[in-house]
Design an enzyme around this catalytic site. Structure first.
Site, mmCIF file in Angstrom:
data_model
loop_
_atom_site.group_PDB
_atom_site.id
_atom_site.type_symbol
_atom_site.label_atom_id
_atom_site.label_comp_id
_atom_site.label_asym_id
_atom_site.label_seq_id
_atom_site.Cartn_x
_atom_site.Cartn_y
_atom_site.Cartn_z
ATOM 1 C CE LYS A 52 -3.934 -2.281 2.147
ATOM 2 N NZ LYS A 52 -4.669 -2.658 3.372
ATOM 3 C CD GLN A 96 -3.648 -4.155 6.473
ATOM 4 O OE1 GLN A 96 -3.838 -3.115 5.857
ATOM 5 N NE2 GLN A 96 -3.874 -5.326 5.928
ATOM 6 C CG ASP A 119 -10.069 -0.070 4.783
ATOM 7 O OD1 ASP A 119 -9.758 -0.590 3.694
ATOM 8 O OD2 ASP A 119 -9.460 -0.266 5.847
HETATM 9 N N1 GUN Z 1 -6.630 -6.578 6.039
HETATM 10 C C1 GUN Z 1 -6.730 -7.317 4.920
HETATM 11 N N2 GUN Z 1 -7.371 -6.619 3.951
HETATM 12 C C2 GUN Z 1 -7.658 -5.409 4.456
HETATM 13 C C3 GUN Z 1 -8.306 -4.236 3.953
HETATM 14 O O1 GUN Z 1 -8.742 -4.165 2.815
HETATM 15 N N3 GUN Z 1 -8.397 -3.193 4.814
HETATM 16 C C4 GUN Z 1 -7.946 -3.247 6.083
HETATM 17 N N4 GUN Z 1 -8.095 -2.170 6.846
HETATM 18 N N5 GUN Z 1 -7.336 -4.309 6.589
HETATM 19 C C5 GUN Z 1 -7.207 -5.378 5.784
#
Ligand code: GUN
Length: 304
Positions: A52, A96, A119
């Site tokens: 990311k 996350q 998100d």
């Molecule tokens: N953990 C795995 N995929 C994601 C996601 O798309 N967003 C977040 N915040 N955590 C994750």
């Protein structure tokens, strides 16, 4: 032969659009910023978060990773979120998941300013999405729509069947498909004669979280199949159920002791008209959509 909907090339096209958006904002003196909060050291999270941050940098966004210790409390994280909510240079906040047990994830995620919730998990954004108002939509379902649109697959009037009703994928995917004028059905573990319902689908979205759950007889010949699942297979028995005789997968399994399979049995793809492979499909869109959401948040927050 079924057409493969290639996640990599679609993700690249979205990222090019995002880079263009970042450039235009730059001309107005705005640099969109994303902060990722990663608690502790979950191995999968390390990889996701690195990707990311790297994608942000490639596209010209400001990005930062904050790494509180595994032992952090909900209160400490709430203070961090409050500080990030107040920062003018932060457009997107992503916490996350998963979080350690002592952290109240719901309370924490609800504390994120909905305008910075890239998100799309905040109930305010879920509500705005439901109401058909401008909202930050969750990245994976938003990616599903981008795949369909950019591949020229008609959504309006199509029978779309979503298998799975999670708040993060199934429900928002259904809502986005509805807004694109599909006739939408949501199926789940209590659905009676699931195969009869999925066989009506022109667009079948599999988001159940069970390896190879969608079998060939559940797919209407020629349908578009979007596989959201990412399941790790480590047993020989399961491997053989999905990939027996597949030399490429066999080599990968021998080498790593594991392979990834989606929620769709590979044989079911053969029945389809077009499908997203796993890996190499929907998964590659999620980060591109996160970047897109961050630029969108930066614009919306400034009324642009
Ligand atoms: N953990 C795995 N995929 C994601 C996601 O798309 N967003 C977040 N915040 N955590 C994750």
């Amino acid at each position: 032969m079924a057409k493969v909907l290639d996640g990599a090339s679609i993700a690249a096209a979205i990222k090019a659009d995002v880079a263009e958006g970042v450039k235009r904002l730059g001309e107005r003196g705005v640099r969109p910023g994303l902060v990722v909060v990663q608690v502790g050291h979950v191995p999968a999270s390390e990889i996701y978060v690195r990707n990311k941050v790297q994608a942000s940098e490639e596209l010209g966004l400001y990005s930062a990773r904050i790494t509180p210790p595994e032992t952090v409390t909900t209160e400490e994280l709430m203070d961090l979120i409050a500080a990030l909510n107040a920062r003018e240079d932060v457009d997107g906040i992503l916490v996350q998941l998963p979080l350690p047990k002592q952290v109240d994830a719901k309370v924490l995620l609800d504390a994120i300013d909905p305008a910075k919730d890239v998100d799309g998990f905040h109930p305010v954004n879920a509500g705005l999405l439901q109401a058909g108002r401008p909202a930050l939509a969750p990245c994976t379902p938003a990616g599903v729509i981008e795949i369909l649109k950019r591949s020229g697959i008609p959504i309006a009037g199509a029978n779309a069947v979503v298998v799975g009703r999670s708040d993060i994928v199934g429900k928002p995917a259904a809502m986005l498909l509805l807004h694109e004028n599909a006739t939408v059905t949501i199926c789940h573990s209590k659905t009676r004669d699931l195969g009869a319902v999925t066989r009506e689908a022109d667009i079948l979205v599999a988001a159940i979280g069970r390896p190879g759950f969608i079998t060939p007889e559940m797919v209407k010949p020629g349908a578009t199949v979007i596989d959201v699942g990412i399941n790790r297979i480590t047993s020989r028995e399961e491997f053989d159920r999905f990939f027996k005789g597949n030399e490429k997968r066999e080599a990968a399994f021998e080498k790593r002791g594991a392979v990834i399979v989606g929620d769709v049995h590979p044989a079911a793809f053969e029945v389809s008209g077009a499908y997203t492979p796993v890996p190499g499909g929907v998964g590659l869109l999620t980060i591109a959509m996160l970047m897109s959401n961050t630029v969108r948040a930066a614009k919306m927050r400034r009324g642009l």
